[in-house]
Design a protein around this motif. Structure first.
Motif, PDB file in Angstrom:
ATOM      1  N   LEU A  40       0.825  -1.206   0.000  1.00  0.00           N
ATOM      2  CA  LEU A  40       0.000   0.000   0.000  1.00  0.00           C
ATOM      3  C   LEU A  40       0.863   1.261   0.000  1.00  0.00           C
ATOM      4  O   LEU A  40       0.624   2.204  -0.766  1.00  0.00           O
ATOM      5  N   LEU A  41       1.871   1.278   0.860  1.00  0.00           N
ATOM      6  CA  LEU A  41       2.758   2.435   0.929  1.00  0.00           C
ATOM      7  C   LEU A  41       3.517   2.624  -0.379  1.00  0.00           C
ATOM      8  O   LEU A  41       3.749   3.756  -0.820  1.00  0.00           O
ATOM      9  N   GLY A  42       3.912   1.515  -1.002  1.00  0.00           N
ATOM     10  CA  GLY A  42       4.582   1.608  -2.289  1.00  0.00           C
ATOM     11  C   GLY A  42       3.676   2.206  -3.344  1.00  0.00           C
ATOM     12  O   GLY A  42       4.122   3.006  -4.184  1.00  0.00           O
ATOM     13  N   GLY A  43       2.390   1.828  -3.317  1.00  0.00           N
ATOM     14  CA  GLY A  43       1.446   2.400  -4.270  1.00  0.00           C
ATOM     15  C   GLY A  43       1.258   3.890  -4.063  1.00  0.00           C
ATOM     16  O   GLY A  43       1.210   4.668  -5.029  1.00  0.00           O
ATOM     17  N   ILE A  44       1.159   4.315  -2.806  1.00  0.00           N
ATOM     18  CA  ILE A  44       1.016   5.743  -2.517  1.00  0.00           C
ATOM     19  C   ILE A  44       2.266   6.492  -2.951  1.00  0.00           C
ATOM     20  O   ILE A  44       2.187   7.592  -3.525  1.00  0.00           O
ATOM     21  N   THR A  45       3.420   5.904  -2.674  1.00  0.00           N
ATOM     22  CA  THR A  45       4.683   6.528  -3.085  1.00  0.00           C
ATOM     23  C   THR A  45       4.717   6.731  -4.592  1.00  0.00           C
ATOM     24  O   THR A  45       5.131   7.781  -5.096  1.00  0.00           O
ATOM     25  N   ARG A  46       4.251   5.733  -5.315  1.00  0.00           N
ATOM     26  CA  ARG A  46       4.226   5.828  -6.774  1.00  0.00           C
ATOM     27  C   ARG A  46       3.260   6.911  -7.247  1.00  0.00           C
ATOM     28  O   ARG A  46       3.599   7.745  -8.093  1.00  0.00           O
ATOM     29  N   LEU A  47       2.068   6.930  -6.673  1.00  0.00           N
ATOM     30  CA  LEU A  47       1.030   7.842  -7.136  1.00  0.00           C
ATOM     31  C   LEU A  47       1.320   9.302  -6.759  1.00  0.00           C
ATOM     32  O   LEU A  47       0.812  10.221  -7.410  1.00  0.00           O
ATOM     33  N   THR A  48       2.083   9.506  -5.706  1.00  0.00           N
ATOM     34  CA  THR A  48       2.440  10.874  -5.305  1.00  0.00           C
ATOM     35  C   THR A  48       3.774  11.320  -5.891  1.00  0.00           C
ATOM     36  O   THR A  48       4.268  12.402  -5.557  1.00  0.00           O
ATOM     37  N   ASP A  49       4.361  10.476  -6.751  1.00  0.00           N
ATOM     38  CA  ASP A  49       5.667  10.776  -7.350  1.00  0.00           C
ATOM     39  C   ASP A  49       6.711  11.087  -6.288  1.00  0.00           C
ATOM     40  O   ASP A  49       7.501  12.027  -6.405  1.00  0.00           O
ATOM     41  N   SER A  50       6.712  10.268  -5.233  1.00  0.00           N
ATOM     42  CA  SER A  50       7.623  10.488  -4.110  1.00  0.00           C
ATOM     43  C   SER A  50       8.879   9.626  -4.173  1.00  0.00           C
ATOM     44  O   SER A  50       9.809   9.843  -3.399  1.00  0.00           O
ATOM     45  N   GLY A  51       8.906   8.670  -5.068  1.00  0.00           N
ATOM     46  CA  GLY A  51       9.945   7.654  -5.038  1.00  0.00           C
ATOM     47  C   GLY A  51      11.357   8.147  -5.251  1.00  0.00           C
ATOM     48  O   GLY A  51      12.313   7.501  -4.814  1.00  0.00           O
ATOM     49  N   LEU A  52      11.505   9.289  -5.920  1.00  0.00           N
ATOM     50  CA  LEU A  52      12.851   9.795  -6.207  1.00  0.00           C
ATOM     51  C   LEU A  52      13.281  10.894  -5.234  1.00  0.00           C
ATOM     52  O   LEU A  52      14.314  11.529  -5.441  1.00  0.00           O
ATOM     53  N   SER A  53      12.504  11.101  -4.184  1.00  0.00           N
ATOM     54  CA  SER A  53      12.800  12.204  -3.269  1.00  0.00           C
ATOM     55  C   SER A  53      13.981  11.924  -2.353  1.00  0.00           C
ATOM     56  O   SER A  53      14.575  12.855  -1.801  1.00  0.00           O
ATOM     57  N   ILE A  54      14.322  10.656  -2.176  1.00  0.00           N
ATOM     58  CA  ILE A  54      15.483  10.295  -1.352  1.00  0.00           C
ATOM     59  C   ILE A  54      16.529   9.694  -2.279  1.00  0.00           C
ATOM     60  O   ILE A  54      16.348   8.598  -2.813  1.00  0.00           O
ATOM     61  N   MET A  55      17.635  10.374  -2.446  1.00  0.00           N
ATOM     62  CA  MET A  55      18.641   9.980  -3.427  1.00  0.00           C
ATOM     63  C   MET A  55      19.847   9.282  -2.801  1.00  0.00           C
ATOM     64  O   MET A  55      20.903   9.187  -3.420  1.00  0.00           O
ATOM     65  N   GLU A  56      19.676   8.780  -1.599  1.00  0.00           N
ATOM     66  CA  GLU A  56      20.759   8.059  -0.931  1.00  0.00           C
ATOM     67  C   GLU A  56      20.212   6.747  -0.386  1.00  0.00           C
ATOM     68  O   GLU A  56      19.063   6.681   0.050  1.00  0.00           O
ATOM     69  N   TRP A  57      21.052   5.728  -0.436  1.00  0.00           N
ATOM     70  CA  TRP A  57      20.654   4.442   0.140  1.00  0.00           C
ATOM     71  C   TRP A  57      21.542   4.165   1.341  1.00  0.00           C
ATOM     72  O   TRP A  57      22.713   3.833   1.199  1.00  0.00           O
ATOM     73  N   LYS A  58      20.972   4.353   2.515  1.00  0.00           N
ATOM     74  CA  LYS A  58      21.683   4.105   3.767  1.00  0.00           C
ATOM     75  C   LYS A  58      20.832   3.141   4.591  1.00  0.00           C
ATOM     76  O   LYS A  58      19.969   3.569   5.361  1.00  0.00           O
ATOM     77  N   PRO A  59      21.052   1.835   4.425  1.00  0.00           N
ATOM     78  CA  PRO A  59      20.189   0.854   5.089  1.00  0.00           C
ATOM     79  C   PRO A  59      20.067   1.041   6.596  1.00  0.00           C
ATOM     80  O   PRO A  59      19.003   0.783   7.165  1.00  0.00           O
ATOM     81  N   LEU A  60      21.131   1.508   7.260  1.00  0.00           N
ATOM     82  CA  LEU A  60      21.077   1.695   8.707  1.00  0.00           C
ATOM     83  C   LEU A  60      20.854   3.157   9.084  1.00  0.00           C
ATOM     84  O   LEU A  60      19.872   3.504   9.729  1.00  0.00           O
ATOM     85  N   MET A  61      21.744   4.027   8.660  1.00  0.00           N
ATOM     86  CA  MET A  61      21.653   5.429   9.025  1.00  0.00           C
ATOM     87  C   MET A  61      20.442   6.114   8.386  1.00  0.00           C
ATOM     88  O   MET A  61      19.948   7.125   8.900  1.00  0.00           O
ATOM     89  N   GLY A  62      19.955   5.556   7.312  1.00  0.00           N
ATOM     90  CA  GLY A  62      18.796   6.140   6.648  1.00  0.00           C
ATOM     91  C   GLY A  62      17.511   6.006   7.434  1.00  0.00           C
ATOM     92  O   GLY A  62      16.481   6.555   7.049  1.00  0.00           O
ATOM     93  N   ALA A  63      17.549   5.274   8.555  1.00  0.00           N
ATOM     94  CA  ALA A  63      16.360   5.159   9.400  1.00  0.00           C
ATOM     95  C   ALA A  63      16.007   6.490  10.046  1.00  0.00           C
ATOM     96  O   ALA A  63      14.869   6.692  10.481  1.00  0.00           O
ATOM     97  N   LEU A  64      16.965   7.404  10.114  1.00  0.00           N
ATOM     98  CA  LEU A  64      16.730   8.724  10.693  1.00  0.00           C
ATOM     99  C   LEU A  64      16.434   9.725   9.580  1.00  0.00           C
ATOM    100  O   LEU A  64      17.182   9.809   8.606  1.00  0.00           O
ATOM    101  N   PRO A  65      15.381  10.523   9.721  1.00  0.00           N
ATOM    102  CA  PRO A  65      15.101  11.559   8.726  1.00  0.00           C
ATOM    103  C   PRO A  65      16.007  12.766   8.962  1.00  0.00           C
ATOM    104  O   PRO A  65      16.734  12.816   9.967  1.00  0.00           O
TER     105      PRO A  65
END
Length: 362
Positions: A40-65
């Motif tokens: 569901l969240l993936g669908g919302i992300t797609r429909l709101t064009d939000s998927g490219l808003s985070i341009m870094e992949w940090k599996p651990l540190m990325g848990a913090l905004p």
């Protein structure tokens, strides 16, 4: 769906207790529910064009905004470098950027929570002796597939960092189908723990119906993949009448592109048409399965589970048609995506029960 789902193997837990098996099964069902929320969240992300808003992949540190104005400006500056900002969202304010950022952040955060919700109980059940070594490989495989899904998600997002204003529809379909595979396997394993006793009835009849169920579920999975292609190309925003397509029973735009095979993944008319067409095959598979189950001597629980399929199919068809004709409102679109997983779940539950009857009684 796969060879993994063609038979039910009873794997006794180390403790050997029924209550221990039910605990493991309920845990896996909870994780299935979390995967559905992730979809569901993936669908919302797609429909709101939000998927490219985070341009870094940090599996651990990325848990913090971002926690400071400086950090917000930094991540916003990264977004302003890509084509989506330059050609679609030029002039976007920081507040507007934050509104799309939070959807993508929540999607990734939920994935991290799902990993914890799977790994911690897995270790707990092992420590308490409620899982045997024989059961461990398939559960570890699920965890590895979950990690792979995170990497595939980043692979998908990275496709939108160059000249595209959106992610690749091919990578989106891979991401969706891996989520579907994890969901299906986890549900199947949960059913193994919750319902492992053979059912009374003719094993030969059940085996034939199980093959039908397997083909039906495969067709549903193909239809879900085609739906992902519709989402990835935004094909739902065109040809918004039904059952015709811009007044035509067979759109004249189906084979406009060259080479011809590119129409099946690039041409919006063909992408939408093949999704519509395959939905008919899903309906045929579901209805014929229900008729065959009702005509044969099978356990009552199998007939009850088969009866859920036409209701799930009808709901999914209504959501799909409404989503198309109303030009993809977010609420209906995400429910339609969730409904696809529900329909497959109903099919897998019926298939699992048939495999229980196909096994000889002790």
């Amino acid at each position: 769906m796969s060879d993994t789902m063609t038979s039910t193997t009873t794997l006794p837990t180390a403790a050997g207790s029924r209550s221990a098996r039910r605990s493991v099964g309920r845990w896996l069902l909870l994780c299935c529910g979390m995967i559905a929320v992730m979809v569901l969240l993936g669908g919302i992300t797609r429909l709101t064009d939000s998927g490219l808003s985070i341009m870094e992949w940090k599996p651990l540190m990325g848990a913090l905004p971002p926690l400071s104005d400086h950090e917000w400006e930094r991540v916003f500056a990264l977004y302003r470098q890509i084509a989506e900002y330059k050609h679609v969202n030029a002039g976007m304010t920081l507040d507007a950027f934050q509104s799309i950022f939070w959807w993508e952040y929540l999607h990734r955060l939920w994935g991290r929570l799902l990993a914890v919700a799977f790994l911690v109980p897995l270790v707990w059940f092992l420590i308490r002796g409620q899982l045997s070594r024989a059961e461990l490989p398939r559960l570890v495989t699920l965890f590895v597939l979950g990690g792979l899904q995170g990497a595939v998600g980043w692979f998908m997002v990275a496709s939108g960092f160059q000249d595209r204003v959106d992610v690749s529809q091919y990578r989106l379909v891979i991401h969706l189908m891996l989520a579907l595979a994890i969901f299906a396997l986890m549900l199947w394993y949960a059913l193994d723990y919750l319902h492992d006793a053979p059912l009374e009835g003719d094993p030969a009849v059940a085996a034939k119906l199980a093959r039908h169920a397997r083909c039906m579920n495969l067709i549903i999975a193909v239809e879900i993949a085609l739906g992902g292609l519709v989402a990835g190309t935004d094909a739902g925003y065109v040809y918004n009448d039904f059952p015709r397509m811009n007044g035509h029973w067979l759109s004249p735009d189906l084979l406009l592109l060259s080479p011809w095979w590119s129409n099946f993944t690039e041409n919006l008319a063909m992408v939408q048409f093949q999704h519509r067409l395959t939905s008919g095959f899903v309906a045929i598979a579901v209805i014929s399965f229900l008729i065959r189950v009702r005509r044969h001597e099978v356990a009552a629980i199998i007939k009850r589970r088969a009866l859920t399929l036409p209701f799930a199919l009808a709901a999914q068809a209504f959501l799909g048609i409404a989503t198309l004709m109303l030009v993809v409102p977010m609420s209906l679109a995400v429910l339609h995506q969730l409904g696809a997983f529900v329909l497959l779940a109903c099919g897998l539950i019926a298939q699992h029960a048939l495999r229980r009857q196909a096994r000889p009684l002790p």
